[in-house]
Design an enzyme around this catalytic site. Structure first.
Site, PDB file in Angstrom:
ATOM      1  N   ASP B  10       0.853  -1.184   0.000  1.00 62.27           N
ATOM      2  CA  ASP B  10       0.000   0.000   0.000  1.00 62.27           C
ATOM      3  C   ASP B  10       0.889   1.234   0.000  1.00 62.27           C
ATOM      4  OD1 ASP B  10      -1.931   1.878   0.286  1.00 62.27           O
ATOM      5  OD2 ASP B  10      -2.798   1.075   2.136  1.00 62.27           O
ATOM      6  N   ASP B 105      -3.297   2.463  -5.573  1.00 63.61           N
ATOM      7  CA  ASP B 105      -2.164   2.485  -4.651  1.00 63.61           C
ATOM      8  C   ASP B 105      -2.043   1.226  -3.802  1.00 63.61           C
ATOM      9  OD1 ASP B 105      -4.434   2.883  -3.192  1.00 63.61           O
ATOM     10  OD2 ASP B 105      -3.746   4.673  -2.135  1.00 63.61           O
ATOM     11  N   GLU B 106      -2.796   0.195  -4.141  1.00 62.01           N
ATOM     12  CA  GLU B 106      -2.844  -0.971  -3.266  1.00 62.01           C
ATOM     13  C   GLU B 106      -2.926  -2.243  -4.097  1.00 62.01           C
ATOM     14  OE1 GLU B 106      -5.876  -0.260  -0.345  1.00 62.01           O
ATOM     15  OE2 GLU B 106      -5.753  -2.322   0.362  1.00 62.01           O
TER      16      GLU B 106
END
Lengths: 369, 400
Positions: B10, B105-106
């Site tokens: 993350d 973002d993960e």
């Protein structure tokens, strides 16, 4: 119209010519097969407008004439007659055939012969050549499998035949290229044609395993004709310019790996069982080391494969991904024994050949990993 | 299922981190990414400096500015984030092909069979060195524990929760740390006297079935840190399409330029998304509202306009122009109400990819596309038009 034929000959003729009859056609007459009684012969023709297969068989008691009968029913009928002679009488006015064998009698409705599309037999306007059966068979076996199934690029769905230092056949689907060069002394000058892969596969069936004799090949109009004596195959040629494949292929392959064909073929087939099923290609990874070739594959959901076979490396070791199917297709086209795999780098073409046979090259493009 | 090793990667305060990367003078200041506080937007992301003032993602911008009046407000640049996200995902892809992107973002990574913490540390190092971004990585035997390990250790996190530690780690945590337990369920559990996962762990399965119904067995296992949800590597967009509804019905024979325009549109979005497609589908709606789709799957992946258009045109010619479909127009012209092109079977460009004999040519085309896309982005859609489209170019009346 009338003739008497041997049931075995008729069944063979119907089955052979019937392979050109398409089951999916919008033209009803094309579900039929053309029967022509002429002299002391019965000529059977089936076509789907792309290819046509014509067989000839001896007939007796002939009254000349022609009719089109439904291919499937006729063929199934002939197959179920155990022995002996079949007498066929056709009322060409009604397009109706009466088939008699022993104490059975069948009436089959057909179409007028005039409705059947004309199958050209070659007008002799193009080059013609005579090829020994074993040469032709080998040429087909080594190339036809590599044609493309992608109809958006029609030229690639055929094998390119050209006169070049003898006779050269090339097939590619963009992912691999098969090149067969045959020494041929006859006049093949000016030959440059794209023959549908399907026509060649049908031809290979007709060739069977019989090694005797030659096949006459004629070009005319936009057609190619193969004459095998008792059977003839005609096919439309594919129009268009075949890509300049040889110019697109690398010339120098600095790394060479020598392995036993069967060992590699078997290992690659096993490893492909574990290739990642989420990818379009059956990815296996080859790692070249000085005295061995390591093949690995993995499907995260199924498992992993590791294979190792002895090999002789001349040049830099490297790691390269290949579609197992493209590799094994090419290996099968080669004779058993020692073969060479030649490499440039992990993203360039791999060339496969047999040191004992200069006539065949198989080039496969890797999977970038 | 045997023991897996799952990572959850993350990126810390991702949008804000990208902005600070591009404008180093922002470093050390509270940064909020979001639209003008006078509008009704919410906080997209903020950095940890802003979080210290109580600013949180999804908080109304006006509230965020009230809490941290001196924060620097930066409007979001999603294209830039997508580009950085792709670079990071490409780094992940070097470590494993098994990636499930959750958002820009993960992502979950499956590195089963390898030492999770070492791989995680290597990923953190590579991402920082190659992009300047900080990624928190949680390691666990499943998705839940990997995510939890990440959440408990960020920012700049790196932590592993092993299966044998799971119950102890979970015990003191509030119940809403479990996936599937939101504020409502948490309130209900509080009414039942349960505040922590540890209290849940002491309840039998029957209790879970009574409280959670069909989700009972799942929640029972999650409370113990057990989770066998597999990674779903293809959970990205499955298709891209563009279609046009005409303001009045149009003759089929005149619509190839529209087909080309739609092909170019999906081609551009395909390239922007860093994807390759395997299948092209055309969609045609007649004035009668009868709608048909026809598709073709190619044996290779593609992202170029030429392949999309060539395939779409072939489908159109075969199934629309040269067939015996009913004709609606009394003049005998075949009329069409809607026309669209879709590509599907999408894969990431960085996935293993079959090379081909014709690659040099397609590499050239790829460069050409980059230039065309770039020119159009800067100077507008009409700045560059294919010659074919200049003749009888259709207006694009309403975009469906």
């Amino acid at each position: 119209m009338r003739f008497v034929v041997d049931r075995e000959a008729l069944a063979w003729g119907l089955q052979t010519s019937g392979r050109a009859v398409s089951s999916r056609t919008t033209l009803p007459v094309l579900t039929g097969i053309l029967l022509e009684a002429r002299g002391n012969e019965l000529i059977i023709t089936g076509t789907d407008l792309e290819i046509a297969i014509r067989t000839r068989l001896p007939a007796s008691d002939v009254q000349e004439g022609a009719v089109v009968l439904p291919a499937r029913y006729l063929s199934e009928y002939a197959r179920r007659i155990p022995f002996g002679q079949i007498t066929v009488e056709v009322d060409t006015g009604l397009n109706q055939a009466r088939l008699r064998w022993e104490r059975s009698e069948y009436v089959i409705h057909g179409f007028p012969a005039a409705d059947f599309p004309a199958v050209a037999a070659g007008d002799g306007s193009g080059p013609s050549l005579s090829l020994p059966r074993p040469l032709l068979r080998r040429m087909i076996q080594q190339t036809a499998f590599a044609v493309s199934a992608d109809e958006t690029r029609p030229t690639l769905t055929g094998v390119h035949l050209a006169a070049a230092d003898g006779l050269r056949a090339i097939a590619t689907d963009g992912f691999r290229v098969a090149i067969h060069r045959a020494g041929y002394d006859g006049a093949a000058g000016g030959l440059d044609a794209i023959v549908p892969g399907r026509a060649l596969n049908e031809l290979a069936r007709l060739l069977g395993s019989d090694d005797d004799g030659a096949v006459d090949v004629r070009f005319g109009g936009s057609q190619i004709h193969f004459d095998l004596g008792d059977a003839q195959l005609s096919s439309r040629l594919i129009e268009g310019q075949y890509p300049n494949v040889l110019d697109l292929l690398p010339q120098e392959y600095p790394t060479r790996l020598r392995v036993d064909r069967d060992a590699l073929l078997e290992a690659a087939e096993r490893a492909s069982l574990m290739s990642d099923s989420r990818l379009a290609s059956r990815l296996i990874v080859l790692e070249l080391e000085p005295e061995r070739l390591v093949i690995t594959s993995q499907d995260p959901e199924v498992g992993q494969a590791y294979e190792e076979i002895p090999a002789e490396l001349d040049g830099q070791g490297l790691r390269i991904g290949l579609n197992a199917r493209y590799l094994t297709d090419g290996l099968r086209a080669l004779e058993a024994g020692e073969i060479d795999l030649e490499f440039i780098d992990p993203v360039k073409a791999v060339r496969i050949s047999s040191p004992a046979d200069d006539s065949y090259r198989y080039i496969v493009f890797p999977v970038r990993i | 299922m045997s023991q897996r090793t799952v990572l959850l990667c993350d990126l810390d305060a991702f949008f804000a981190a990208v902005e600070i990367l591009d404008r180093p003078e922002l470093a050390g200041k509270p940064v909020i990414v979001g639209h003008d506080p006078r509008s009704r937007g919410v906080v997209a992301t903020c950095n940890y400096e802003a979080r210290r003032y109580g600013v949180r993602s999804a908080m109304p911008m006006a509230e965020a500015v009230r809490r941290c009046p001196h924060a620097v407000i930066v409007p979001p640049r999603h294209q830039r984030y997508a580009e950085m996200s792709r670079r990071v995902m490409e780094i992940y892809a070097r470590f494993t092909p098994l990636i499930e992107p959750v958002s820009v973002d993960e992502a979950y990574l499956d590195v089963t069979g390898r030492p999770g913490l070492r791989v995680a540390a290597a990923i953190k190092r590579a991402v920082l060195q190659e992009t300047g971004l900080v990624v928190s990585v949680g390691v666990g035997p499943n998705k839940f524990l990997a995510k939890l390990a990440c959440d408990l250790s960020k920012p700049d996190g790196l932590r592993e929760i092993r299966a044998d530690q799971a119950r102890a780690v979970l015990a003191p945590l509030p119940v809403d740390r479990l996936p599937g337990i939101g504020p409502k369920t948490a309130a209900r559990l509080r009414d039942l006297g349960i505040e922590t996962a540890g209290e849940l762990q002491r309840r039998p399965l029957q209790w879970f079935n009574a409280v959670f119904g069909s989700r009972g067995p799942l929640m029972y296992r999650l409370a113990r840190g057990e989770d066998d949800r597999p990674l779903q590597p293809q959970s990205r967009a499955k298709s891209l399409s563009d279609e046009i509804t005409f303001d009045r019905d149009r003759p089929a024979a005149a619509l190839l330029p529209v087909l080309l325009a739609c092909s170019e549109q999906v081609g551009r979005r395909l390239r922007q998304g860093g994807c390759l497609a395997h299948t092209v589908t055309i969609k045609v709606r007649f004035p009668s509202f009868v709608t048909i789709t026809r598709s073709r799957t190619l044996p290779y992946s593609f992202d170029d306009d030429a392949t999309i258009y060539r395939t779409a045109r072939e489908l159109y010619e075969t199934h629309i122009l040269n067939t015996d479909l009913p004709v609606d127009d009394p003049t005998g012209r075949r009329l069409i109400r809607l026309l669209g092109v879709q590509v599907s079977g999408l894969v990431d460009r960085s996935a293993p990819r079959q090379t081909t004999l014709f690659d040099p040519e397609s590499r050239q085309r790829q460069r050409l596309h980059q230039v065309i896309d770039d020119v159009r982005r800067r100077f507008g859609e009409r700045a560059l038009v294919r010659g074919r489209r200049l003749h009888g170019r259709p207006r694009r009346p309403s975009h469906a």
